[in-house]
Design an enzyme around this catalytic site. Structure first.
Site, short mmCIF file in Angstrom:
data_model
loop_
_atom_site.label_atom_id
_atom_site.label_comp_id
_atom_site.label_asym_id
_atom_site.label_seq_id
_atom_site.Cartn_x
_atom_site.Cartn_y
_atom_site.Cartn_z
N LYS A 143 5.16 3.08 10.36
CA LYS A 143 4.54 1.98 11.33
C LYS A 143 5.00 1.86 12.52
O LYS A 143 6.05 2.41 12.89
CB LYS A 143 4.38 0.65 10.40
CG LYS A 143 3.38 0.69 9.08
CD LYS A 143 3.08 -0.64 8.62
CE LYS A 143 1.96 -0.58 7.83
NZ LYS A 143 1.65 -1.74 7.01
N ARG A 196 4.97 1.03 -0.51
CA ARG A 196 3.78 1.75 -0.20
C ARG A 196 4.50 2.78 0.97
O ARG A 196 4.67 2.59 1.97
CB ARG A 196 2.73 0.88 0.27
CG ARG A 196 1.43 1.50 0.54
CD ARG A 196 0.65 0.48 1.16
NE ARG A 196 -0.74 0.78 1.31
CZ ARG A 196 -1.11 1.44 2.42
NH1 ARG A 196 -0.45 1.50 3.25
NH2 ARG A 196 -2.33 1.86 2.48
N1 HH2 Z 1 -0.80 -1.14 5.39
C1 HH2 Z 1 -1.72 -0.60 5.73
C2 HH2 Z 1 -2.94 -0.60 4.62
N2 HH2 Z 1 -2.74 -1.30 3.53
N3 HH2 Z 1 -1.59 -2.38 2.07
C3 HH2 Z 1 -0.23 -3.42 1.85
N4 HH2 Z 1 -0.37 -3.93 0.57
N5 HH2 Z 1 0.76 -3.56 2.83
C4 HH2 Z 1 0.64 -2.95 3.90
O1 HH2 Z 1 1.61 -2.84 4.50
C5 HH2 Z 1 -0.50 -2.05 4.15
C6 HH2 Z 1 -1.59 -1.84 3.24
C7 HH2 Z 1 -1.89 0.26 6.88
O2 HH2 Z 1 -1.39 1.53 6.82
P1 HH2 Z 1 -2.10 2.86 6.27
O3 HH2 Z 1 -3.02 2.63 5.29
O4 HH2 Z 1 -1.23 3.87 6.61
O5 HH2 Z 1 -3.13 2.90 7.52
P2 HH2 Z 1 -4.45 2.67 7.89
O6 HH2 Z 1 -4.65 1.19 7.61
O7 HH2 Z 1 -4.78 2.86 9.57
O8 HH2 Z 1 -5.42 3.38 7.09
#
Ligand code: HH2
Length: 259
Positions: A202, A237
């Site tokens: 992040k 995650r």
């Molecule tokens: N962060 C993201 C998405 N889903 N779910 C939980 N429970 N906690 C988190 O911190 C979280 C999440 C964002 O990260 P990412 O999926 O890598 O990116 P994007 O939202 O751009 O797809």
């Protein structure tokens, strides 16, 4: 600590957007993370990065359902990362076990769907991905996150949802200082409720290390992983399952008593 491998079937996710939009490639990546030791594969079809485009539920379902069905058929344990009850319900029918909702049940039908999941995650956020960063204002971020998540947990439990995990929502309506305060206060969360954490790659890591390329933030992500393990986080995650597993294996061997 269990690892949840991130599988973003999206063109625009912040660190891996576009890499896994081809269904077959996504399934192969999911199977690889499973083989590397992920306990869950978190399949998402909508980026929730600040300012991301809203995806209609039908398009979101079309991205994630075939991937979930294929991974579940291979014996992988799958969670669906969605804010939509209709997508969550279709994911459960396709074999998903967990529901991961970054909006903590903003869809009025979500808790009824979560009743049928093995476990569910309620994450803290303010507003929506489009509006959240303007709402990153807190007097005491730890207390306010817990205060704002509490009624969502109570509502979910009143609706009959079982096995709930809380997530402080790193990067969702949070500044660098808010993220660091929440991470330092992880023991407060883990004493309160089973806790899931998503900090992998992040932007706060990039701010601390000066790395603008999210895919290069592995070392910072590992530092957070070891901190999370020490603080009692139950599910982490991550994008980099194999590297995180290796770091945790060495960390665990150093604990007294061994864990
Ligand atoms: N962060 C993201 C998405 N889903 N779910 C939980 N429970 N906690 C988190 O911190 C979280 C999440 C964002 O990260 P990412 O999926 O890598 O990116 P994007 O939202 O751009 O797809």
């Amino acid at each position: 600590m269990k690892l949840m491998g991130i599988l973003n079937v999206t063109p625009d996710s912040f660190s891996d957007g576009g890499r896994w939009t081809d269904g077959d490639v996504a399934i192969r990546h999911g199977l690889a993370m499973w083989a590397e030791g992920a306990a869950l594969l978190d399949v998402g079809g909508e980026s929730t990065r600040p300012g991301a485009a809203v995806v209609p539920p039908e398009a979101e379902a079309a991205r994630v359902i075939p991937v979930i069905r294929a991974l579940a058929a291979e014996g992988c344990h799958v969670s669906v990362d969605t804010r939509r009850a209709s997508v969550a319900a279709a994911a459960l029918r396709a074999g998903a076990r967990w529901i991961n909702d970054v909006s903590a049940g903003a869809d009025p039908d979500m808790f009824a769907v979560m009743r049928d999941a093995e476990a569910s995650v309620l994450m803290h956020m303010r507003g929506t991905p489009a509006t959240m960063q303007a709402q990153a204002q807190y007097q005491d971020v730890v207390t306010e996150v817990i205060t704002e998540l509490s009624p969502r947990l109570a509502a979910a439990e009143a609706a009959g949802v079982r096995n709930l995990y809380v997530d402080p929502g790193i990067g969702f309506a949070k500044t660098l200082d808010h993220n660091l305060s929440l991470l330092r206060a992880l023991p407060t969360f883990t004493r309160w409720r089973p806790t899931l954490l998503g900090a992998s790659r992040k932007s706060f890591i990039g701010v601390l290390t000066g790395q603008s390329n999210a895919a290069e933030r592995l070392e910072g992500s590992l530092a957070v992983a070891l901190h999370a393990a020490r603080c009692g986080v139950m599910v982490l995650r991550v994008h980099d399952v194999a590297a995180t597993r290796r770091a945790l294996t060495v960390w665990a061997a150093l604990q007294e008593p061994p864990c």
